[in-house]
Design a protein around this motif. Structure first.
Motif, PDB file in Angstrom:
ATOM      1  N   ALA A  63      17.875   3.494  13.389  1.00 41.06           N
ATOM      2  CA  ALA A  63      16.487   3.013  13.421  1.00 41.06           C
ATOM      3  C   ALA A  63      15.556   3.968  12.688  1.00 41.06           C
ATOM      4  O   ALA A  63      14.591   3.545  12.030  1.00 41.06           O
ATOM      5  CB  ALA A  63      16.032   2.851  14.876  1.00 41.06           C
ATOM      6  N   MET A  64      15.839   5.260  12.774  1.00 41.99           N
ATOM      7  CA  MET A  64      15.004   6.263  12.120  1.00 41.99           C
ATOM      8  C   MET A  64      15.091   6.138  10.597  1.00 41.99           C
ATOM      9  O   MET A  64      14.099   6.347   9.888  1.00 41.99           O
ATOM     10  CB  MET A  64      15.432   7.651  12.579  1.00 41.99           C
ATOM     11  CG  MET A  64      14.491   8.772  12.199  1.00 41.99           C
ATOM     12  SD  MET A  64      15.072  10.309  12.968  1.00 41.99           S
ATOM     13  CE  MET A  64      13.941  11.478  12.235  1.00 41.99           C
ATOM     14  N   MET A  70      10.399   2.675   5.621  1.00 40.14           N
ATOM     15  CA  MET A  70       9.109   1.994   5.682  1.00 40.14           C
ATOM     16  C   MET A  70       7.966   2.957   5.395  1.00 40.14           C
ATOM     17  O   MET A  70       7.024   2.621   4.658  1.00 40.14           O
ATOM     18  CB  MET A  70       8.915   1.354   7.065  1.00 40.14           C
ATOM     19  CG  MET A  70       9.814   0.174   7.337  1.00 40.14           C
ATOM     20  SD  MET A  70       9.565  -0.499   9.011  1.00 40.14           S
ATOM     21  CE  MET A  70       7.811  -0.884   8.973  1.00 40.14           C
ATOM     22  N   LEU A  71       8.034   4.174   5.949  1.00 44.30           N
ATOM     23  CA  LEU A  71       7.004   5.175   5.681  1.00 44.30           C
ATOM     24  C   LEU A  71       6.950   5.538   4.204  1.00 44.30           C
ATOM     25  O   LEU A  71       5.868   5.701   3.624  1.00 44.30           O
ATOM     26  CB  LEU A  71       7.272   6.436   6.509  1.00 44.30           C
ATOM     27  CG  LEU A  71       6.799   6.445   7.955  1.00 44.30           C
ATOM     28  CD1 LEU A  71       7.190   7.759   8.620  1.00 44.30           C
ATOM     29  CD2 LEU A  71       5.285   6.273   8.028  1.00 44.30           C
ATOM     30  N   VAL A  78       8.878   6.509  -2.326  1.00 44.29           N
ATOM     31  CA  VAL A  78      10.109   6.140  -3.015  1.00 44.29           C
ATOM     32  C   VAL A  78      10.130   6.709  -4.426  1.00 44.29           C
ATOM     33  O   VAL A  78      11.135   7.280  -4.874  1.00 44.29           O
ATOM     34  CB  VAL A  78      10.283   4.611  -3.042  1.00 44.29           C
ATOM     35  CG1 VAL A  78      11.521   4.227  -3.858  1.00 44.29           C
ATOM     36  CG2 VAL A  78      10.391   4.048  -1.625  1.00 44.29           C
ATOM     37  N   ALA A  79       9.019   6.588  -5.137  1.00 51.91           N
ATOM     38  CA  ALA A  79       8.943   7.118  -6.500  1.00 51.91           C
ATOM     39  C   ALA A  79       9.072   8.637  -6.494  1.00 51.91           C
ATOM     40  O   ALA A  79       9.759   9.217  -7.352  1.00 51.91           O
ATOM     41  CB  ALA A  79       7.626   6.692  -7.149  1.00 51.91           C
ATOM     42  N   LYS A  80       8.428   9.297  -5.529  1.00 50.79           N
ATOM     43  CA  LYS A  80       8.522  10.755  -5.434  1.00 50.79           C
ATOM     44  C   LYS A  80       9.946  11.184  -5.086  1.00 50.79           C
ATOM     45  O   LYS A  80      10.418  12.217  -5.565  1.00 50.79           O
ATOM     46  CB  LYS A  80       7.539  11.264  -4.374  1.00 50.79           C
ATOM     47  CG  LYS A  80       6.081  11.061  -4.750  1.00 50.79           C
ATOM     48  CD  LYS A  80       5.157  11.571  -3.648  1.00 50.79           C
ATOM     49  CE  LYS A  80       3.696  11.344  -4.012  1.00 50.79           C
ATOM     50  NZ  LYS A  80       2.780  11.796  -2.931  1.00 50.79           N
ATOM     51  N   GLY A 236      11.056   1.112  18.125  1.00 55.08           N
ATOM     52  CA  GLY A 236       9.969   2.070  18.332  1.00 55.08           C
ATOM     53  C   GLY A 236      10.443   3.500  18.228  1.00 55.08           C
ATOM     54  O   GLY A 236       9.767   4.365  17.660  1.00 55.08           O
ATOM     55  N   LEU A 237      11.644   3.771  18.758  1.00 59.08           N
ATOM     56  CA  LEU A 237      12.214   5.110  18.676  1.00 59.08           C
ATOM     57  C   LEU A 237      12.426   5.535  17.231  1.00 59.08           C
ATOM     58  O   LEU A 237      12.152   6.680  16.859  1.00 59.08           O
ATOM     59  CB  LEU A 237      13.547   5.148  19.436  1.00 59.08           C
ATOM     60  CG  LEU A 237      14.335   6.459  19.406  1.00 59.08           C
ATOM     61  CD1 LEU A 237      13.528   7.588  20.025  1.00 59.08           C
ATOM     62  CD2 LEU A 237      15.671   6.295  20.122  1.00 59.08           C
ATOM     63  N   GLY A 238      12.894   4.600  16.406  1.00 59.68           N
ATOM     64  CA  GLY A 238      13.110   4.916  14.998  1.00 59.68           C
ATOM     65  C   GLY A 238      11.822   5.225  14.270  1.00 59.68           C
ATOM     66  O   GLY A 238      11.732   6.198  13.507  1.00 59.68           O
ATOM     67  N   LEU A 239      10.790   4.406  14.501  1.00 56.34           N
ATOM     68  CA  LEU A 239       9.506   4.619  13.826  1.00 56.34           C
ATOM     69  C   LEU A 239       8.857   5.922  14.262  1.00 56.34           C
ATOM     70  O   LEU A 239       8.358   6.699  13.433  1.00 56.34           O
ATOM     71  CB  LEU A 239       8.575   3.436  14.116  1.00 56.34           C
ATOM     72  CG  LEU A 239       8.963   2.100  13.487  1.00 56.34           C
ATOM     73  CD1 LEU A 239       8.053   0.983  13.997  1.00 56.34           C
ATOM     74  CD2 LEU A 239       8.894   2.186  11.965  1.00 56.34           C
TER      75      LEU A 239
END
Length: 315
Positions: A63-64, A70-71, A78-80, A236-239
């Motif tokens: 999940a993380m 997503m973050l 992603v580009a960085k 939620g734990l992953g986020l």
């Protein structure tokens, strides 16, 4: 009046950040925020009591990874990330990946310990960890401590010693936390690894292994897939985990090692408060004295950083 050095904050935080924020002030804010998030994660073992500590770890890794992805998409990370990995040579890759087992073991221990009788020992490890970070900063990064910082370290150290004498020994869990985490943070800082990119590389190795284990060797997959409450908690734990690690690693790069080490006391201190208020654990006078000294050390560290910032702005 000298010009205050400014930094680029993560895009997700830009809408909330003031344009005059300095690296130190942003670092302190991120360190405090990550400490609060890690304290929330600490409660997950009780919320996911139907799963074992290792099962929670496996689900957290999967999940993380998705939460961190997503973050990265939201913050143009992603580009960085692509730009960073393209510039790595073989030696840099080997050094970078050499610390991945450390963070994997720490993730596992954090979720396994509360349900396997090692919660106190791990908590002591997290109390010793900041002192080790201060030592790493002084020895390897040549950072200097002023008088107020030495007092803060001494008070926090006294609090940790009281905890040590209460337990009477040092367990393997305590030693693993306080001795290996500084290696991870120190090497990543020395390499200049971007917080988000480094963590994503770690999870891109750990998460697939965890997913394969869940599919072929574990019985919790059907349990989670058929329970909407468990599924929501794991998402939620992953986020929360992704955001907590990202902000914590970013803070470690913005702050001096000694200041970051002292602020790292916030996490176990909050864990202690939650243990009393939420998990209903009992405490005694010695423990109150111990954590009181640690809290005073944290406050002195924050006061010192505010004084340093005030001096710079008036020069």
């Amino acid at each position: 009046m000298s010009e205050i050095h400014q930094i680029q904050t993560p895009a997700l935080l830009n809408r909330f950040a003031l344009p005059t924020l300095t690296p130190i002030s942003v670092g302190i804010s991120l360190a405090v925020f990550s400490g609060v998030l890690f304290a929330i994660i600490y409660l997950y073992s009780s919320w996911l009591s139907s799963l074992s500590g290792t099962q929670v770890f496996l689900w957290r890794m999967v999940a993380m990874w998705f939460g961190l992805l997503m973050l990265m998409i939201m913050t143009q990370g992603v580009a960085k990330f692509r730009e960073y990995i393209v510039g790595l040579n073989l030696r840099q890759w080997l050094l970078l990946l050499s610390t991945t087992p450390i963070v994997a073991s720490q993730f596992w221990l954090f979720m396994w310990a509360p349900v396997n009788g090692q919660a106190v020992n791990v908590a002591i490890g997290y109390f010793l960890f900041p002192l080790m970070m201060v030592l790493v900063g002084c020895i390897f990064f040549k950072e200097k401590l002023n008088r107020l910082q030495w007092i803060a370290v001494a008070l926090a150290g006294a609090g940790v010693l009281i905890q040590f004498f209460l337990l009477g020994s040092v367990s393997w869990a305590t030693a693993w936390v306080c001795l290996t985490y500084p290696i991870y943070y120190g090497l990543r800082r020395w390499q200049g690894v971007p917080a988000l990119s480094g963590l994503f590389i770690d999870l891109s190795i750990i998460a697939p292994i965890a997913l394969l284990y869940l599919i072929f060797q574990d019985n919790s997959l059907s349990m989670v897939m058929t329970s909407s409450s468990l599924l929501i908690l794991i998402v939620g734990l992953g986020l929360i985990s992704a955001l907590a690690m990202q902000t914590n690693l970013h803070a470690s790069r913005l702050l001096p090692m000694n200041m970051f080490g002292m602020l790292s006391y916030l996490e176990p201190a909050l864990m202690f408060v939650l243990s009393i208020l939420v998990l209903n654990e009992m405490i005694n006078a010695e423990m109150m004295l111990s954590f009181g000294l640690i809290w005073v050390g944290i406050l002195l560290s924050i006061i010192n950083s505010m004084l340093e910032k005030s001096k710079k702005t008036t020069q």
